[in-house]
Design a protein around this motif. Structure first.
Motif, mmCIF file in Angstrom:
data_model
loop_
_atom_site.group_PDB
_atom_site.id
_atom_site.type_symbol
_atom_site.label_atom_id
_atom_site.label_comp_id
_atom_site.label_asym_id
_atom_site.label_seq_id
_atom_site.Cartn_x
_atom_site.Cartn_y
_atom_site.Cartn_z
ATOM 1 N N PRO A 198 0.822 -1.207 0.000
ATOM 2 C CA PRO A 198 0.000 0.000 0.000
ATOM 3 C C PRO A 198 0.862 1.266 0.000
ATOM 4 O O PRO A 198 1.917 1.305 0.641
ATOM 5 N N HIS A 199 0.421 2.273 -0.743
ATOM 6 C CA HIS A 199 1.136 3.545 -0.780
ATOM 7 C C HIS A 199 1.101 4.183 0.609
ATOM 8 O O HIS A 199 0.086 4.127 1.309
ATOM 9 N N SER A 200 2.219 4.773 1.013
ATOM 10 C CA SER A 200 2.330 5.348 2.355
ATOM 11 C C SER A 200 1.281 6.441 2.558
ATOM 12 O O SER A 200 0.958 7.202 1.654
ATOM 13 N N GLY A 201 0.747 6.486 3.752
ATOM 14 C CA GLY A 201 -0.214 7.520 4.112
ATOM 15 C C GLY A 201 -1.659 7.178 3.838
ATOM 16 O O GLY A 201 -2.558 7.978 4.149
ATOM 17 N N LEU A 202 -1.937 5.995 3.292
ATOM 18 C CA LEU A 202 -3.312 5.649 2.947
ATOM 19 C C LEU A 202 -4.033 4.883 4.051
ATOM 20 O O LEU A 202 -5.220 4.611 3.938
ATOM 21 N N ASN A 203 -3.314 4.500 5.114
ATOM 22 C CA ASN A 203 -3.914 3.770 6.232
ATOM 23 C C ASN A 203 -4.662 2.522 5.754
ATOM 24 O O ASN A 203 -5.811 2.264 6.148
ATOM 25 N N ALA A 204 -4.016 1.745 4.916
ATOM 26 C CA ALA A 204 -4.630 0.534 4.389
ATOM 27 C C ALA A 204 -4.767 -0.509 5.490
ATOM 28 O O ALA A 204 -3.923 -0.600 6.393
ATOM 29 N N PRO A 205 -5.815 -1.334 5.449
ATOM 30 C CA PRO A 205 -5.968 -2.391 6.455
ATOM 31 C C PRO A 205 -4.911 -3.471 6.277
ATOM 32 O O PRO A 205 -4.290 -3.600 5.216
ATOM 33 N N ALA A 206 -4.722 -4.274 7.297
ATOM 34 C CA ALA A 206 -3.691 -5.303 7.270
ATOM 35 C C ALA A 206 -3.931 -6.339 6.176
ATOM 36 O O ALA A 206 -2.985 -6.944 5.672
ATOM 37 N N ASN A 207 -5.186 -6.543 5.802
ATOM 38 C CA ASN A 207 -5.501 -7.553 4.787
ATOM 39 C C ASN A 207 -5.608 -6.962 3.379
ATOM 40 O O ASN A 207 -6.149 -7.610 2.465
ATOM 41 N N ALA A 208 -5.090 -5.750 3.171
ATOM 42 C CA ALA A 208 -5.137 -5.141 1.843
ATOM 43 C C ALA A 208 -4.386 -6.016 0.837
ATOM 44 O O ALA A 208 -3.294 -6.508 1.117
ATOM 45 N N ASP A 209 -4.965 -6.201 -0.335
ATOM 46 C CA ASP A 209 -4.407 -7.080 -1.368
ATOM 47 C C ASP A 209 -3.620 -6.232 -2.365
ATOM 48 O O ASP A 209 -4.128 -5.864 -3.430
ATOM 49 N N ALA A 210 -2.366 -5.915 -2.021
ATOM 50 C CA ALA A 210 -1.547 -5.049 -2.870
ATOM 51 C C ALA A 210 -1.185 -5.766 -4.167
ATOM 52 O O ALA A 210 -0.740 -6.908 -4.148
ATOM 53 N N PHE A 211 -1.356 -5.066 -5.305
ATOM 54 C CA PHE A 211 -1.084 -5.696 -6.592
ATOM 55 C C PHE A 211 -0.769 -4.641 -7.644
ATOM 56 O O PHE A 211 -1.006 -3.450 -7.475
ATOM 57 N N GLY A 212 -0.202 -5.108 -8.738
ATOM 58 C CA GLY A 212 -0.060 -4.342 -9.960
ATOM 59 C C GLY A 212 -0.429 -5.255 -11.114
ATOM 60 O O GLY A 212 -0.995 -6.341 -10.908
ATOM 61 N N THR A 213 -0.118 -4.847 -12.337
ATOM 62 C CA THR A 213 -0.357 -5.702 -13.493
ATOM 63 C C THR A 213 0.883 -5.718 -14.377
ATOM 64 O O THR A 213 1.706 -4.794 -14.350
ATOM 65 N N PHE A 214 1.018 -6.779 -15.164
ATOM 66 C CA PHE A 214 2.153 -6.915 -16.078
ATOM 67 C C PHE A 214 1.699 -7.628 -17.337
ATOM 68 O O PHE A 214 0.886 -8.558 -17.282
ATOM 69 N N ALA A 215 2.268 -7.197 -18.478
ATOM 70 C CA ALA A 215 1.897 -7.791 -19.759
ATOM 71 C C ALA A 215 3.129 -8.071 -20.604
ATOM 72 O O ALA A 215 4.135 -7.361 -20.520
ATOM 73 N N ALA A 216 3.051 -9.120 -21.406
ATOM 74 C CA ALA A 216 4.044 -9.407 -22.445
ATOM 75 C C ALA A 216 3.297 -10.022 -23.616
ATOM 76 O O ALA A 216 2.316 -10.761 -23.425
ATOM 77 N N TYR A 217 3.756 -9.706 -24.842
ATOM 78 C CA TYR A 217 3.067 -10.227 -26.011
ATOM 79 C C TYR A 217 4.061 -10.535 -27.122
ATOM 80 O O TYR A 217 5.233 -10.151 -27.058
ATOM 81 N N SER A 218 3.596 -11.230 -28.147
ATOM 82 C CA SER A 218 4.463 -11.857 -29.135
ATOM 83 C C SER A 218 5.211 -10.852 -30.009
ATOM 84 O O SER A 218 4.744 -9.741 -30.271
#
Length: 305
Positions: free
Chosen positions: A196-216
């Motif tokens: 979680p980004h600092s200062g957002l007071n996210a809960p302990a169970n926050a599901d931090a994620f991003g996305t990634f792609a690759a293609y042919s």
């Protein structure tokens, strides 16, 4: 036709012995690079001497590395979003043992080679830090394993921190064929962490994620489109890759490891020609002030040392 997410491995899918994840030549079609991830305590983990060069990268915590009769202490850091870390390069033909008396999480980046180079310690103050891109494409790169920063045989490695809401590995690009002076052929590993980004007071169970792609690309078929979380690994044997995007509430980190069959150790890329215009667009935008300020503060701290 590519198999969807064939080259994406969720956390723990590549576990082996004390290692949470191991990428090496046992993966079909993978030849030049490797990575190992582990949570380490005072009992430590060991790696035998082999035709492999390695970079020990503290992810969190401090470490002691014993190699060829020497001991190197790595100061490390609290976590991957807390700035650069010091690293240890261990040359081909050397074994090592890594321990963490207070506990920690470590990555070992690897490249296959028979060329012997001297092991070397790089303090965090000497790690080149680059602010790349502009606007929402701004990211911070720690170039500890670049050819300019490290005298190695084959390995190229860096870390990228993408702040909440930003994109990196963008525009999409490739490095899967040898075109002298323009593109180099390199496998690439992405090891991810998110928080979680600092200062957002996210809960302990926050599901931090991003996305990634690759293609042919003409070099091969690949189809990666994944939500990425701490501990996940994406491999890029060929093809265009990017973007890596941080969700608006979460910061995204990745460790890149690259090497290839070419004689020259260099990172030369070709943008997807449909996306290459984006670099020109950066010229009319300012870098993300969150990263610009962090870079300024680092420079100020260095000036007062």
């Amino acid at each position: 036709m590519a198999v969807r997410n064939e080259w994406f491995f969720p956390r723990g899918a590549l576990s082996s012995g004390p290692w949470e994840s191991v990428v090496d030549g046992s993966i079909d079609g993978w030849r030049h690079t490797g990575i190992r991830i582990a949570d380490v305590d005072d009992a430590g983990v060991e790696l035998p001497a082999a035709d492999v060069e390695r970079i020990v990268v503290p992810l969190s915590g401090a470490f002691r590395v014993e190699h060829e009769g020497r001991t190197t202490e790595l100061e490390g850091r609290a976590g991957v979003l807390d700035g650069p870390t010091d690293i240890l390069y261990v040359g081909c033909g050397e074994g090592l043992r890594i321990s963490a008396p207070a506990g920690g999480r470590v990555a070992v980046a690897e490249a296959v080679t028979t060329v012997r180079k001297s092991s070397a310690y790089l303090p965090k103050a000497d790690v080149p830090v680059e602010i790349r891109g502009a606007g929402r494409d701004t990211r911070r790169v720690h170039n500890f394993g670049s050819p300019d920063a490290l005298d190695a045989a084959a390995i190229i490695a860096c870390e990228v921190v993408t702040p909440a809401g930003n994109w990196s590995s963008h525009p999409a690009h490739k490095h899967d064929e040898d075109v002298p002076g323009h593109e180099s052929r390199l496998e690439e590993i992405y090891y991810f962490e998110a928080a979680p980004h600092s200062g957002l007071n996210a809960p302990a169970n926050a599901d931090a994620f991003g996305t990634f792609a690759a293609y042919s690309s003409p070099a091969g078929d690949i189809d990666t489109g994944a939500m990425v979380r701490t501990g996940d690994i994406a491999l890029v044997p060929f093809g265009y890759h990017g973007p890596a995007a941080a969700a608006p509430e979460y910061d995204l980190y990745y460790l890149n490891v690259m090497a290839g069959p070419g004689e020259n150790r260099e990172w030369l890329i070709s943008d997807d020609p449909r996306q290459s215009w984006i670099r020109k667009a950066w010229e009319s935008r300012l870098p993300d002030p969150r990263l610009a300020e962090a870079q300024h503060q680092k420079a100020q701290n260095g000036a007062h040392r």
